[in-house]
Motif scaffolding. Structure first.
Motif, short mmCIF file in Angstrom:
data_model
loop_
_atom_site.label_atom_id
_atom_site.label_comp_id
_atom_site.label_asym_id
_atom_site.label_seq_id
_atom_site.Cartn_x
_atom_site.Cartn_y
_atom_site.Cartn_z
N SER A 162 50.44 -32.96 11.25
CA SER A 162 51.10 -32.20 10.18
C SER A 162 50.45 -30.84 9.97
CB SER A 162 51.07 -33.01 8.88
OG SER A 162 49.74 -33.34 8.54
N ASN A 163 49.87 -30.33 11.02
CA ASN A 163 49.22 -29.02 10.99
C ASN A 163 48.08 -28.96 9.96
OD1 ASN A 163 48.98 -26.40 12.02
ND2 ASN A 163 50.13 -25.52 10.30
N THR A 164 47.42 -30.10 9.75
CA THR A 164 46.31 -30.14 8.81
C THR A 164 44.95 -30.10 9.51
OG1 THR A 164 46.37 -32.55 8.80
CG2 THR A 164 47.63 -31.41 7.09
N VAL A 165 44.91 -30.48 10.78
CA VAL A 165 43.65 -30.46 11.52
C VAL A 165 43.50 -29.09 12.17
CG1 VAL A 165 42.28 -31.55 13.32
CG2 VAL A 165 43.83 -32.93 11.94
N LYS A 166 42.77 -28.22 11.51
CA LYS A 166 42.60 -26.85 12.00
C LYS A 166 41.29 -26.67 12.73
CE LYS A 166 45.42 -25.08 8.19
NZ LYS A 166 46.62 -24.97 9.03
N GLU A 167 40.50 -27.76 12.80
CA GLU A 167 39.22 -27.72 13.48
C GLU A 167 38.89 -29.13 13.94
OE1 GLU A 167 36.44 -26.40 10.56
OE2 GLU A 167 37.32 -27.66 9.01
N ASN A 168 37.94 -29.23 14.85
CA ASN A 168 37.52 -30.55 15.32
C ASN A 168 36.56 -31.17 14.31
OD1 ASN A 168 38.93 -30.42 17.84
ND2 ASN A 168 37.36 -28.99 18.56
N ILE A 169 36.77 -32.46 14.04
CA ILE A 169 36.03 -33.13 12.97
C ILE A 169 35.45 -34.45 13.47
CG2 ILE A 169 36.20 -34.16 10.66
CD1 ILE A 169 38.62 -32.32 10.17
N ILE A 170 34.22 -34.76 13.07
CA ILE A 170 33.65 -36.10 13.22
C ILE A 170 33.82 -36.81 11.89
CG2 ILE A 170 31.58 -37.44 13.71
CD1 ILE A 170 30.49 -35.09 15.24
N SER A 171 34.47 -37.98 11.90
CA SER A 171 34.77 -38.70 10.67
C SER A 171 33.77 -39.82 10.42
CB SER A 171 36.19 -39.28 10.73
OG SER A 171 37.14 -38.25 10.95
N ALA A 172 33.81 -40.35 9.20
CA ALA A 172 32.86 -41.39 8.78
C ALA A 172 32.85 -42.62 9.69
CB ALA A 172 33.15 -41.79 7.34
N PRO A 173 33.99 -43.14 10.18
CA PRO A 173 33.96 -44.35 11.01
C PRO A 173 33.15 -44.20 12.30
CG PRO A 173 36.15 -44.04 10.14
CD PRO A 173 35.39 -42.79 9.81
N PHE A 174 32.89 -42.98 12.74
CA PHE A 174 32.08 -42.76 13.93
C PHE A 174 30.69 -43.37 13.78
CE2 PHE A 174 29.15 -39.91 16.34
CZ PHE A 174 29.55 -40.25 17.62
N LEU A 175 30.19 -43.41 12.55
CA LEU A 175 28.82 -43.86 12.30
C LEU A 175 28.64 -45.35 12.54
CD1 LEU A 175 28.07 -41.82 9.04
CD2 LEU A 175 27.52 -41.23 11.41
N ARG A 176 29.74 -46.12 12.63
CA ARG A 176 29.63 -47.56 12.87
C ARG A 176 28.92 -47.88 14.18
NH1 ARG A 176 35.26 -49.90 13.24
NH2 ARG A 176 35.66 -47.92 14.27
N ARG A 177 28.90 -46.94 15.08
CA ARG A 177 28.36 -47.20 16.42
C ARG A 177 26.85 -47.04 16.50
NH1 ARG A 177 33.34 -45.90 16.22
NH2 ARG A 177 34.79 -46.57 17.81
N PHE A 178 26.21 -46.75 15.39
CA PHE A 178 24.79 -46.43 15.41
C PHE A 178 24.00 -47.33 14.47
CE2 PHE A 178 27.27 -42.76 16.59
CZ PHE A 178 26.65 -42.36 17.76
N GLU A 179 22.71 -47.44 14.78
CA GLU A 179 21.81 -48.24 13.97
C GLU A 179 21.30 -47.45 12.77
OE1 GLU A 179 21.17 -51.47 14.80
OE2 GLU A 179 22.56 -51.17 16.45
N TYR A 180 20.94 -46.18 13.01
CA TYR A 180 20.36 -45.35 11.98
C TYR A 180 20.92 -43.93 12.08
CZ TYR A 180 16.76 -49.00 12.21
OH TYR A 180 16.10 -50.20 12.23
N MET A 181 20.90 -43.24 10.94
CA MET A 181 21.21 -41.81 10.93
C MET A 181 20.11 -41.10 10.16
SD MET A 181 24.50 -39.61 9.51
CE MET A 181 24.31 -40.06 7.79
N LEU A 182 19.51 -40.09 10.80
CA LEU A 182 18.48 -39.29 10.16
C LEU A 182 19.01 -37.87 9.95
CD1 LEU A 182 15.50 -38.76 9.26
CD2 LEU A 182 15.04 -38.14 11.64
N TYR A 183 18.99 -37.42 8.69
CA TYR A 183 19.31 -36.03 8.40
C TYR A 183 17.99 -35.30 8.19
CZ TYR A 183 20.71 -31.81 6.01
OH TYR A 183 20.87 -30.49 5.66
N ASP A 184 17.67 -34.40 9.09
CA ASP A 184 16.40 -33.67 9.07
C ASP A 184 16.66 -32.26 8.54
OD1 ASP A 184 14.05 -32.26 9.65
OD2 ASP A 184 13.62 -33.50 11.40
N SER A 185 16.30 -32.06 7.26
CA SER A 185 16.59 -30.77 6.63
C SER A 185 15.68 -29.66 7.14
CB SER A 185 16.45 -30.90 5.11
OG SER A 185 15.12 -31.21 4.76
#
Length: 330
Positions: A264-287
């Motif tokens: 519907s012309n709403t995806v104007k950029e490539n996006i990684i969505s929340a369900p992608f995280l199911r494939r991983f054990e941990y996520m580290l955000y390093d500020s």
């Protein structure tokens, strides 16, 4: 001399102590794989979504009635998320202290969302009181243990890494700081580097009708139409979505990935969505190092993403046998 000795001994003792504490907190992941964290404000607990797709921290105007806030300022506003236009010319703002398990995240300016500036479905229908946006996410280092649903906060990532165990590989995603939201740079299928919005506040189902059966997948990505030809090993359902048998991200191959397209012309950029995280054990955000580290283990499919991976495998085999599969670049 004795006084000098004790002063020296005390200074050595203090210098050897690590004052960077680690805070642990249980969180929930709802049916749409959105991370929901208990946040304390003025002694009261609220539920906030961890939303890297929002540039500011936003709280439901309705929820703030529990706080009896008096110092509210109204002024012009801008959209709080990349995919939502503001439906009001102005909004209410106030300053609040946010805590997680007694640890102060920030004394931040919070937008009180009365007019649905950030997707009304987020605040009104999914059970959140607000969203924790990038203005405050970036002030701390975060480690999410997805299997045990536990998050850890610390001032240094060295305090967090000992908690991440049992992984095979690490997918490093470099943050692109040319944007207010969380964008990362990565390479897909050995093509040129692309910039993706890393959006933990976005989740979408894809219903694919194949051979009379409805398959429901959770979209790990949203792709612009122009990007689809660059993907290999794909099953392309026109005007519906795309299933990827395997997707190489930087140097790691991820199996069984579903993505939605620009219907519907709403995806104007490539996006990684929340369900992608199911494939991983941990996520580290390093500020400090400005990157996101996803700790990957094949055994992760034992408790998330396994059925989806198997379903994609069956469709791939069937279409391959029939010679109908779109699976390579042209």
């Amino acid at each position: 001399m004795k006084i000098l000795f004790y002063i020296t001994l005390l200074s050595l003792t203090l210098s050897s102590c690590n004052f960077s504490t680690t805070t642990k907190c249980a969180y929930e992941m709802n049916d749409n794989f959105i991370i929901v964290i208990p946040v304390t404000i003025n002694g009261k607990t609220f539920q906030f979504a961890y939303d890297t797709g929002a540039n500011k921290t936003v709280m439901s105007y309705r929820a703030t009635k529990r706080l009896n806030i008096s110092n509210i300022e109204r002024r012009p506003c801008t959209p709080m998320r990349h995919d939502t236009a503001a439906s009001a010319d102005s909004a209410c703002f106030t300053n609040l202290d946010l805590y997680i398990q007694g640890t102060k995240i920030s004394d931040c300016e919070v937008c009180l969302d009365k007019y649905g500036m950030i997707a009304p479905s987020i605040l009104d229908y999914k059970g959140y009181d607000g969203v924790l946006g990038n203005q405050d996410i970036r002030k701390k280092n975060w480690l999410f243990d997805f299997e045990n649903k536990c998050l850890m906060l610390a001032d240094t990532t060295e305090n967090l890494l000992p908690f991440a165990k049992g992984y095979d590989q690490i997918l490093d995603l470099k943050i692109n700081n040319n944007h207010s939201n969380l964008y990362i740079d990565m390479c897909l299928d050995d093509s040129t580097s692309q910039t993706f919005l890393f959006d933990t506040g976005r989740s979408k189902c894809i219903e694919l009708n194949y051979e009379g059966d409805n398959y429901i997948y959770y979209s790990a990505f949203a792709f612009k139409d122009s990007f689809i030809p660059y993907l290999t090993n794909r099953i392309y359902f026109r005007n519906q979505g795309v299933l990827l048998q395997a997707l190489k991200i930087n140097d790691i191959v991820i199996k069984g990935v579903a993505a939605d397209l620009n219907l519907s012309n709403t995806v104007k950029e490539n996006i990684i969505s929340a369900p992608f995280l199911r494939r991983f054990e941990y996520m580290l955000y390093d500020s400090k190092k400005e990157k996101i580290c996803l700790f990957y283990s094949e055994k992760g499919y034992g408790y998330k993403g396994y059925e989806e991976k198997e379903s994609i495998g069956r469709i791939v085999k069937d279409l391959t046998d029939k010679g109908e599969i779109e699976s390579t670049k042209k």
